[in-house]
Scaffold this motif. Sequence first.
Motif, PDB file in Angstrom:
ATOM      1  N   UNK A 154       0.809  -1.311   0.002  1.00 54.84           N
ATOM      2  CA  UNK A 154       0.117   0.137   0.157  1.00 54.84           C
ATOM      3  C   UNK A 154       0.686   1.341  -0.020  1.00 54.84           C
ATOM      4  N   UNK A 155       1.948   1.287   0.537  1.00 53.03           N
ATOM      5  CA  UNK A 155       2.983   2.434   0.742  1.00 53.03           C
ATOM      6  C   UNK A 155       3.532   2.536  -0.494  1.00 53.03           C
ATOM      7  N   UNK A 156       4.185   1.287  -1.080  1.00 55.14           N
ATOM      8  CA  UNK A 156       4.816   1.433  -2.413  1.00 55.14           C
ATOM      9  C   UNK A 156       3.684   2.094  -3.432  1.00 55.14           C
ATOM     10  N   UNK A 157       2.382   1.599  -3.193  1.00 56.26           N
ATOM     11  CA  UNK A 157       1.388   2.136  -4.243  1.00 56.26           C
ATOM     12  C   UNK A 157       1.023   3.610  -4.077  1.00 56.26           C
TER      13      UNK A 157
ATOM     14  N   UNK B  68      -3.507  -5.549  -9.504  1.00 54.16           N
ATOM     15  CA  UNK B  68      -4.353  -5.384 -10.727  1.00 54.16           C
ATOM     16  C   UNK B  68      -5.160  -4.302 -10.872  1.00 54.16           C
ATOM     17  N   UNK B  69      -5.595  -3.857  -9.507  1.00 51.56           N
ATOM     18  CA  UNK B  69      -6.583  -2.544  -9.515  1.00 51.56           C
ATOM     19  C   UNK B  69      -5.836  -1.382  -9.631  1.00 51.56           C
ATOM     20  N   UNK B  70      -4.837  -1.161  -8.913  1.00 51.46           N
ATOM     21  CA  UNK B  70      -4.095   0.143  -8.743  1.00 51.46           C
ATOM     22  C   UNK B  70      -2.797   0.422  -9.267  1.00 51.46           C
ATOM     23  N   UNK B  71      -2.320  -0.702  -9.756  1.00 53.00           N
ATOM     24  CA  UNK B  71      -0.816  -0.722 -10.360  1.00 53.00           C
ATOM     25  C   UNK B  71      -1.111  -0.450 -11.928  1.00 53.00           C
ATOM     26  N   UNK B  72      -1.510   0.696 -12.329  1.00 47.85           N
ATOM     27  CA  UNK B  72      -1.875   0.967 -13.732  1.00 47.85           C
ATOM     28  C   UNK B  72      -0.859   0.792 -14.647  1.00 47.85           C
ATOM     29  N   UNK B  73       0.359   1.093 -14.000  1.00 42.49           N
ATOM     30  CA  UNK B  73       1.635   1.047 -15.064  1.00 42.49           C
ATOM     31  C   UNK B  73       2.397   0.080 -15.024  1.00 42.49           C
TER      32      UNK B  73
ATOM     33  N   UNK C 299       3.951  -7.388 -13.967  1.00 43.56           N
ATOM     34  CA  UNK C 299       3.711  -6.988 -15.321  1.00 43.56           C
ATOM     35  C   UNK C 299       2.260  -7.430 -15.646  1.00 43.56           C
ATOM     36  N   UNK C 300       1.725  -6.852 -16.814  1.00 45.14           N
ATOM     37  CA  UNK C 300       0.484  -7.113 -17.524  1.00 45.14           C
ATOM     38  C   UNK C 300       0.430  -8.422 -17.859  1.00 45.14           C
TER      39      UNK C 300
END
Length: 214
Positions: free
Chosen positions: A21-24, A76-81, A86-87
Amino acid sequence: MPPITLYFLGASRSIRPAWLLEELGLDYELKGAEREGQKAPQWMKDEVGGLGKFPVLKDGDVFITESGNITEYLCDKYDKEHRLVPALGDPKRYSVLQWVHAAEATFMTHSLAVLYARWSQKDGDVAKTEAGIAVNVQKDLAFFQAEIGKSKGKFLFGENLTAADIMIEFSLDFILARELGVKAQDWPKVKEYIQACQSTASWQKAQKKTGHKL
């Protein structure tokens, strides 16, 4: 964005989602507690239901359990990049997820067998039982040391942190801190890796907020 709540049990896997959570860079409410008689307090179990195991993430009205599952959910939800995982369809995704799952399915499974032998064996030679079980722990650590030795950086996949690191760090720290099958050996690369993880700004923020300590 719906409010995120992390139910955090002291000296546990709960540091993983806190670190993530902190990293995101996500805001979250912490509902933390220490163990009572080696168990989570009843109020925490009552709030989350199910098996009453921790960590538990509440995102809006949704409860997510299991630290590996929470990790995949948040990424999946918050790491848009797709920085931490990886995707979908990218072969590198499954290399990262291998470690996300191995953290529990392999490293923690083998090390907890040692701990449970100490706690639960009633008859026979506990030391001999532990020595037999410890072989798997030592194989796991030897494998990790070989893999981190191949990395071109301080983390599993180079200089950039991934979800693999966020999951496996606790497993390694737990094994060494509790001396689970590793008493007779030193693991310098494992210790160096743990230090690198715990030196990240996001881990330190999570530690400060939660009070995590093994």
